[in-house]
Scaffold this motif. Structure first.
Motif, PDB file in Angstrom:
ATOM      1  N   GLY A  51       0.781  -1.230   0.000  1.00  0.00           N
ATOM      2  CA  GLY A  51       0.000   0.000   0.000  1.00  0.00           C
ATOM      3  C   GLY A  51       0.810   1.275   0.000  1.00  0.00           C
ATOM      4  O   GLY A  51       0.244   2.371  -0.016  1.00  0.00           O
ATOM      5  N   ILE A  52       2.136   1.195   0.012  1.00  0.00           N
ATOM      6  CA  ILE A  52       2.984   2.385   0.015  1.00  0.00           C
ATOM      7  C   ILE A  52       3.575   2.592  -1.372  1.00  0.00           C
ATOM      8  O   ILE A  52       4.222   1.693  -1.914  1.00  0.00           O
ATOM      9  CB  ILE A  52       4.109   2.265   1.049  1.00  0.00           C
ATOM     10  CG1 ILE A  52       3.518   2.220   2.463  1.00  0.00           C
ATOM     11  CG2 ILE A  52       5.092   3.415   0.924  1.00  0.00           C
ATOM     12  CD1 ILE A  52       4.550   2.031   3.536  1.00  0.00           C
ATOM     13  N   SER A  53       3.336   3.760  -1.950  1.00  0.00           N
ATOM     14  CA  SER A  53       3.872   4.080  -3.264  1.00  0.00           C
ATOM     15  C   SER A  53       5.387   4.229  -3.175  1.00  0.00           C
ATOM     16  O   SER A  53       5.900   5.093  -2.455  1.00  0.00           O
ATOM     17  CB  SER A  53       3.251   5.388  -3.782  1.00  0.00           C
ATOM     18  OG  SER A  53       3.943   5.857  -4.916  1.00  0.00           O
ATOM     19  N   LEU A  54       6.110   3.408  -3.897  1.00  0.00           N
ATOM     20  CA  LEU A  54       7.573   3.471  -3.847  1.00  0.00           C
ATOM     21  C   LEU A  54       8.130   4.792  -4.377  1.00  0.00           C
ATOM     22  O   LEU A  54       9.068   5.332  -3.791  1.00  0.00           O
ATOM     23  CB  LEU A  54       8.174   2.285  -4.601  1.00  0.00           C
ATOM     24  CG  LEU A  54       7.932   0.901  -3.976  1.00  0.00           C
ATOM     25  CD1 LEU A  54       8.669  -0.170  -4.758  1.00  0.00           C
ATOM     26  CD2 LEU A  54       8.375   0.880  -2.516  1.00  0.00           C
ATOM     27  N   PRO A  55       7.586   5.347  -5.487  1.00  0.00           N
ATOM     28  CA  PRO A  55       8.109   6.646  -5.933  1.00  0.00           C
ATOM     29  C   PRO A  55       7.925   7.748  -4.895  1.00  0.00           C
ATOM     30  O   PRO A  55       8.822   8.551  -4.669  1.00  0.00           O
ATOM     31  CB  PRO A  55       7.291   6.933  -7.204  1.00  0.00           C
ATOM     32  CG  PRO A  55       6.881   5.590  -7.703  1.00  0.00           C
ATOM     33  CD  PRO A  55       6.644   4.775  -6.477  1.00  0.00           C
ATOM     34  N   ILE A  56       6.749   7.786  -4.236  1.00  0.00           N
ATOM     35  CA  ILE A  56       6.526   8.802  -3.210  1.00  0.00           C
ATOM     36  C   ILE A  56       7.448   8.556  -2.016  1.00  0.00           C
ATOM     37  O   ILE A  56       8.038   9.489  -1.456  1.00  0.00           O
ATOM     38  CB  ILE A  56       5.051   8.818  -2.774  1.00  0.00           C
ATOM     39  CG1 ILE A  56       4.177   9.380  -3.902  1.00  0.00           C
ATOM     40  CG2 ILE A  56       4.869   9.651  -1.509  1.00  0.00           C
ATOM     41  CD1 ILE A  56       2.709   9.441  -3.561  1.00  0.00           C
ATOM     42  N   ALA A  57       7.589   7.293  -1.616  1.00  0.00           N
ATOM     43  CA  ALA A  57       8.477   6.971  -0.504  1.00  0.00           C
ATOM     44  C   ALA A  57       9.907   7.400  -0.813  1.00  0.00           C
ATOM     45  O   ALA A  57      10.594   7.989   0.030  1.00  0.00           O
ATOM     46  CB  ALA A  57       8.419   5.479  -0.202  1.00  0.00           C
ATOM     47  N   LEU A 236      11.836  17.104  -2.771  1.00  0.00           N
ATOM     48  CA  LEU A 236      10.527  17.736  -2.606  1.00  0.00           C
ATOM     49  C   LEU A 236       9.822  17.896  -3.953  1.00  0.00           C
ATOM     50  O   LEU A 236       8.648  17.545  -4.102  1.00  0.00           O
ATOM     51  CB  LEU A 236      10.700  19.098  -1.935  1.00  0.00           C
ATOM     52  CG  LEU A 236       9.457  19.990  -1.876  1.00  0.00           C
ATOM     53  CD1 LEU A 236       8.385  19.365  -0.996  1.00  0.00           C
ATOM     54  CD2 LEU A 236       9.828  21.384  -1.363  1.00  0.00           C
ATOM     55  N   LEU A 237      10.531  18.410  -4.940  1.00  0.00           N
ATOM     56  CA  LEU A 237       9.928  18.633  -6.258  1.00  0.00           C
ATOM     57  C   LEU A 237       9.537  17.312  -6.913  1.00  0.00           C
ATOM     58  O   LEU A 237       8.467  17.200  -7.524  1.00  0.00           O
ATOM     59  CB  LEU A 237      10.900  19.415  -7.148  1.00  0.00           C
ATOM     60  CG  LEU A 237      11.248  20.823  -6.657  1.00  0.00           C
ATOM     61  CD1 LEU A 237      12.282  21.461  -7.572  1.00  0.00           C
ATOM     62  CD2 LEU A 237      10.010  21.696  -6.571  1.00  0.00           C
ATOM     63  N   PHE A 238      10.391  16.306  -6.779  1.00  0.00           N
ATOM     64  CA  PHE A 238      10.076  14.985  -7.329  1.00  0.00           C
ATOM     65  C   PHE A 238       8.822  14.419  -6.670  1.00  0.00           C
ATOM     66  O   PHE A 238       7.926  13.885  -7.346  1.00  0.00           O
ATOM     67  CB  PHE A 238      11.264  14.044  -7.108  1.00  0.00           C
ATOM     68  CG  PHE A 238      10.998  12.617  -7.508  1.00  0.00           C
ATOM     69  CD1 PHE A 238      11.068  12.228  -8.835  1.00  0.00           C
ATOM     70  CD2 PHE A 238      10.668  11.658  -6.557  1.00  0.00           C
ATOM     71  CE1 PHE A 238      10.820  10.915  -9.214  1.00  0.00           C
ATOM     72  CE2 PHE A 238      10.430  10.341  -6.923  1.00  0.00           C
ATOM     73  CZ  PHE A 238      10.498   9.966  -8.252  1.00  0.00           C
ATOM     74  N   THR A 239       8.727  14.554  -5.345  1.00  0.00           N
ATOM     75  CA  THR A 239       7.564  14.040  -4.619  1.00  0.00           C
ATOM     76  C   THR A 239       6.292  14.723  -5.074  1.00  0.00           C
ATOM     77  O   THR A 239       5.253  14.081  -5.267  1.00  0.00           O
ATOM     78  CB  THR A 239       7.743  14.253  -3.098  1.00  0.00           C
ATOM     79  OG1 THR A 239       8.940  13.601  -2.672  1.00  0.00           O
ATOM     80  CG2 THR A 239       6.566  13.688  -2.331  1.00  0.00           C
ATOM     81  N   ILE A 240       6.348  16.036  -5.264  1.00  0.00           N
ATOM     82  CA  ILE A 240       5.173  16.781  -5.698  1.00  0.00           C
ATOM     83  C   ILE A 240       4.724  16.336  -7.088  1.00  0.00           C
ATOM     84  O   ILE A 240       3.533  16.132  -7.341  1.00  0.00           O
ATOM     85  CB  ILE A 240       5.462  18.295  -5.673  1.00  0.00           C
ATOM     86  CG1 ILE A 240       5.616  18.757  -4.220  1.00  0.00           C
ATOM     87  CG2 ILE A 240       4.356  19.084  -6.360  1.00  0.00           C
ATOM     88  CD1 ILE A 240       6.102  20.180  -4.074  1.00  0.00           C
ATOM     89  N   VAL A 241       5.674  16.164  -8.001  1.00  0.00           N
ATOM     90  CA  VAL A 241       5.318  15.711  -9.351  1.00  0.00           C
ATOM     91  C   VAL A 241       4.622  14.356  -9.292  1.00  0.00           C
ATOM     92  O   VAL A 241       3.556  14.157  -9.898  1.00  0.00           O
ATOM     93  CB  VAL A 241       6.578  15.632 -10.246  1.00  0.00           C
ATOM     94  CG1 VAL A 241       6.240  14.930 -11.564  1.00  0.00           C
ATOM     95  CG2 VAL A 241       7.120  17.027 -10.529  1.00  0.00           C
ATOM     96  N   ILE A 242       5.197  13.413  -8.566  1.00  0.00           N
ATOM     97  CA  ILE A 242       4.617  12.069  -8.488  1.00  0.00           C
ATOM     98  C   ILE A 242       3.256  12.090  -7.801  1.00  0.00           C
ATOM     99  O   ILE A 242       2.293  11.464  -8.257  1.00  0.00           O
ATOM    100  CB  ILE A 242       5.565  11.112  -7.732  1.00  0.00           C
ATOM    101  CG1 ILE A 242       6.890  10.964  -8.491  1.00  0.00           C
ATOM    102  CG2 ILE A 242       4.914   9.755  -7.543  1.00  0.00           C
ATOM    103  CD1 ILE A 242       6.744  10.393  -9.878  1.00  0.00           C
TER     104      ILE A 242
END
Length: 354
Positions: A51-57, A236-242
């Protein structure tokens, strides 16, 4: 960042100075990508474990590590002894914050129970991740931030389920309002805390301990930290995009609903931050610790809120949409408050250096 009296913009690096532009661009890119690239949302959702998104993690871990690597862990006892900071933080996070979100959700969304429930869940999930970035950008006390997010983590494990039961079932029932049952396991909360705080905290601690032991503190702080520091904003920017790519279609296809959800969130972030900031100033905290108190009280753990909403009500539910709109509003608002905080810095007596 320095502690001089130069204008706010002059104290920030080029990357920091144009951060609102980069964040706005990241949000737009994510929303458009999720809307227009066929299969992207499904592909990103498929890259998940338990249940945890690897890209966001990945983005969150990259974002938090440099900030936690800067913490002076040998000074944390000065924070834990500061009851003027710890007690107000616990009250703001675990009494006032959830109660305020409950009130705003019922006042503004009485006819939209799914969104209302989603907002209440957002209010229960206290921030343990992205707040370290806002605090660092605003030149808050990063050692204090490390202690407060650790405290929030412990209380989150213990209190999230209890408060969910109280604000969604017990209190509405006593007031004659609609009730909801929240199905969340303690393991889900512990897992969230261990991944999004535990891993970068351990990595940051080991980096400082090993780096100082082998190369010395001067090398660590003058050579190593400046190299890894900018990585936090890239994360931070990568997390926001994903994040926005995952929910781009849902957000852009229901704009009026997003506006309805956004209004109580705007009120919440403004009231929590301003009230906490005023309290810190009133009780005599330094600028650094007042800033830390305000941002740790105003921020929310959107990762946990979204995960709980999806697990309990489904990915296409109104509760999940409310969770997703949380960072859509929180990110630009708290970036703006970073600049407000820096502008207010001159009103404080400079903290003594050690």
């Amino acid at each position: 960042m320095t502690t001089t009296s130069a204008p706010v913009g002059a104290r920030l690096s080029t990357l920091d100075r144009f951060l609102p532009l980069w964040i706005g661009a990241a949000m737009v890119i994510g929303l458009l990508a999720g809307r227009w690239i066929p299969g992207l949302e499904g592909a990103l959702n498929a890259v998940a474990v338990d249940g945890i998104s690897l890209p966001i993690a990945l983005g969150l871990l990259v974002m938090m590590y440099p900030v936690l690597a800067k913490v002076r862990y040998d000074r944390l006892d000065t924070v834990t002894r500061d009851r003027r900071l710890l007690l107000p933080s616990l009250v703001l996070n675990w009494l006032i914050g959830p109660a305020l979100m409950f009130a705003l959700a019922w006042l503004t969304l009485p006819d939209l129970p799914e969104y209302r429930t989603g907002l209440i869940i957002v209010g229960l999930a206290r921030c343990i991740a992205m707040v370290v970035i806002w605090n660092d950008l605003a030149c808050g006390d990063r050692d204090a931030a490390a202690v407060l997010v650790a405290l929030n983590s412990v209380f989150q494990v213990v209190m999230f389920g209890v408060l969910g039961w109280f604000y969604l079932d017990v209190l509405p029932g006593r007031l004659g309002l609609d009730t909801t049952t929240l199905d969340v396991s303690a393991w889900q909360i512990v897992k969230n805390v261990l991944i999004f705080l535990g891993i970068p905290l351990v990595a940051g601690y080991l980096s400082r301990r090993i780096g100082e032991r082998r190369k010395g503190r001067d090398w660590y702080e003058s050579r190593f930290l400046p190299r890894v520091g900018p990585v936090a904003l890239y994360g931070l920017l990568f997390t926001i995009v994903i994040l926005f790519a995952l929910q781009g279609n849902q957000i852009t296809s229901r704009p009026l609903d997003v506006v309805r959800i956004a209004l109580p969130l705007l009120a919440y972030f403004a009231l929590m931050w301003a009230g906490s900031y005023a309290l810190g100033k009133a009780i005599g905290l330094s600028y650094e610790r007042t800033t830390t108190l305000a941002f740790t009280a105003a921020g929310n753990n959107f990762e946990l809120a979204i995960a709980v909403a999806i697990a309990t009500f489904g990915a296409a539910s109104g509760q999940a949409l409310a969770g997703v709109v949380g960072p859509l509003i929180e990110v630009p608002v708290l970036v703006g408050l970073v600049y407000v905080s820096l502008a207010l810095r001159r009103r404080f007596t400079p903290a003594p250096t050690s």
